[in-house]
Design a protein around this motif. Structure first.
Motif, PDB file in Angstrom:
ATOM      1  N   VAL A 125      43.220 -32.910 -20.788  1.00  0.00           N
ATOM      2  CA  VAL A 125      42.349 -33.132 -19.635  1.00  0.00           C
ATOM      3  C   VAL A 125      42.657 -34.482 -19.014  1.00  0.00           C
ATOM      4  O   VAL A 125      42.733 -35.491 -19.725  1.00  0.00           O
ATOM      5  CB  VAL A 125      40.864 -33.092 -20.052  1.00  0.00           C
ATOM      6  CG1 VAL A 125      39.954 -33.279 -18.836  1.00  0.00           C
ATOM      7  CG2 VAL A 125      40.540 -31.798 -20.771  1.00  0.00           C
ATOM      8  N   LEU A 136      43.788 -29.855 -15.847  1.00  0.00           N
ATOM      9  CA  LEU A 136      43.711 -29.241 -17.178  1.00  0.00           C
ATOM     10  C   LEU A 136      45.059 -28.639 -17.514  1.00  0.00           C
ATOM     11  O   LEU A 136      45.553 -27.760 -16.793  1.00  0.00           O
ATOM     12  CB  LEU A 136      42.634 -28.144 -17.212  1.00  0.00           C
ATOM     13  CG  LEU A 136      41.187 -28.544 -16.890  1.00  0.00           C
ATOM     14  CD1 LEU A 136      40.286 -27.322 -17.024  1.00  0.00           C
ATOM     15  CD2 LEU A 136      40.717 -29.675 -17.798  1.00  0.00           C
ATOM     16  N   TYR A 200      37.934 -26.758 -22.711  1.00  0.00           N
ATOM     17  CA  TYR A 200      37.503 -28.145 -22.881  1.00  0.00           C
ATOM     18  C   TYR A 200      36.032 -28.337 -22.497  1.00  0.00           C
ATOM     19  O   TYR A 200      35.585 -29.464 -22.283  1.00  0.00           O
ATOM     20  CB  TYR A 200      38.370 -29.069 -22.026  1.00  0.00           C
ATOM     21  CG  TYR A 200      39.839 -29.000 -22.347  1.00  0.00           C
ATOM     22  CD1 TYR A 200      40.358 -29.586 -23.502  1.00  0.00           C
ATOM     23  CD2 TYR A 200      40.716 -28.331 -21.498  1.00  0.00           C
ATOM     24  CE1 TYR A 200      41.705 -29.508 -23.801  1.00  0.00           C
ATOM     25  CE2 TYR A 200      42.071 -28.259 -21.788  1.00  0.00           C
ATOM     26  CZ  TYR A 200      42.563 -28.839 -22.937  1.00  0.00           C
ATOM     27  OH  TYR A 200      43.900 -28.759 -23.234  1.00  0.00           O
TER      28      TYR A 200
END
Length: 233
Positions: A125, A136, A200
């Motif tokens: 990230v 990403l 994430y």
């Protein structure tokens, strides 16, 4: 009367006067051009100036006055460099970039190129506050303006749990009354943001009964804002 005594009565020779130090010379001016002035970059933020018992405006006025005393015909023009709150970097570098110093711009462009290369080379990230984007696994994610504002607000307060009421008052402070969301709407915004974060999503944690918190992982990097904007005194 001794010779020594006579000597003491004679007028002493005047002490040699030191020659004035030569004025510093400009670097060689290219043929066909002439020096018309100069720029002095002063790097100091408002807090440092206040700690020194002054402020930026007083420093500017003092420099203008000194210039007028040394060269009454000189014209002066001053500008103050503004940067986003919390921006990193040396003060003088921010000033040079804001006021379009060619050398500083070239350095900034080189750094941006290196950053882009890192984006392509690294997974994980990247929250790029300077360019308002989220990356990403080497892919830029399309966030709405409010989604990025929400992420940025949490990122800049890393590790602190932010209540929903604070998010509303901070991110919608200029909104019309009928546009201000309630706490349930905040939950919807966060849910959409986490969906776009994919695997994430847990970097934005829900603290039950309180609010939300940003937790940085080893594969998360933050790039802080550094692009300033100029304003005039």
């Amino acid at each position: 009367m001794s010779l020594a005594t006579v000597d003491t009565l004679r007028p002493s020779a005047p002490a040699p006067v030191a020659a004035p130090a030569p004025a510093p010379r400009l670097r060689a001016v290219p043929e066909g051009t002439e020096a018309r002035g100069f720029v002095l970059y002063v790097g100091i933020d408002e807090l440092k100036a206040a700690a020194a018992g002054t402020d930026l405006g007083r420093i500017v006025e003092a420099l203008k006055q000194l210039t007028a005393e040394l060269a009454p015909e000189a014209e002066t023009y001053a500008a103050v460099a503004l940067a986003p709150a919390g921006a990193g970097g040396r003060d003088v570098d921010v000033v040079r970039l804001a006021l379009q110093d060619p050398a500083a711009i070239a350095k900034h462009r080189h750094t941006a190129t290196v950053d882009e290369d890192e984006d392509r080379a690294a997974s994980g990230v990247v929250v790029d506050i300077s360019r308002k984007r989220l990356v990403l696994d080497n892919q830029t994610v399309s966030l709405t303006y409010k989604e990025f504002e929400l992420l940025q607000y949490l990122v800049l307060r890393e590790g602190r749990t932010i209540e929903r009421a604070e998010l509303i008052s901070s991110l919608w402070s200029n909104a019309d009354e009928d546009e201000i969301p309630n706490e349930r709407t905040i939950d919807v915004h966060v849910r959409r943001l986490r969906a776009k974060l994919g695997r994430y999503e847990d970097i934005v944690r829900t603290v039950r009964g309180v609010g939300y918190r940003f937790d940085r992982h080893a594969d998360v990097s933050i790039r802080h804002a550094s692009a300033p904007s100029p304003d005039l005194f």
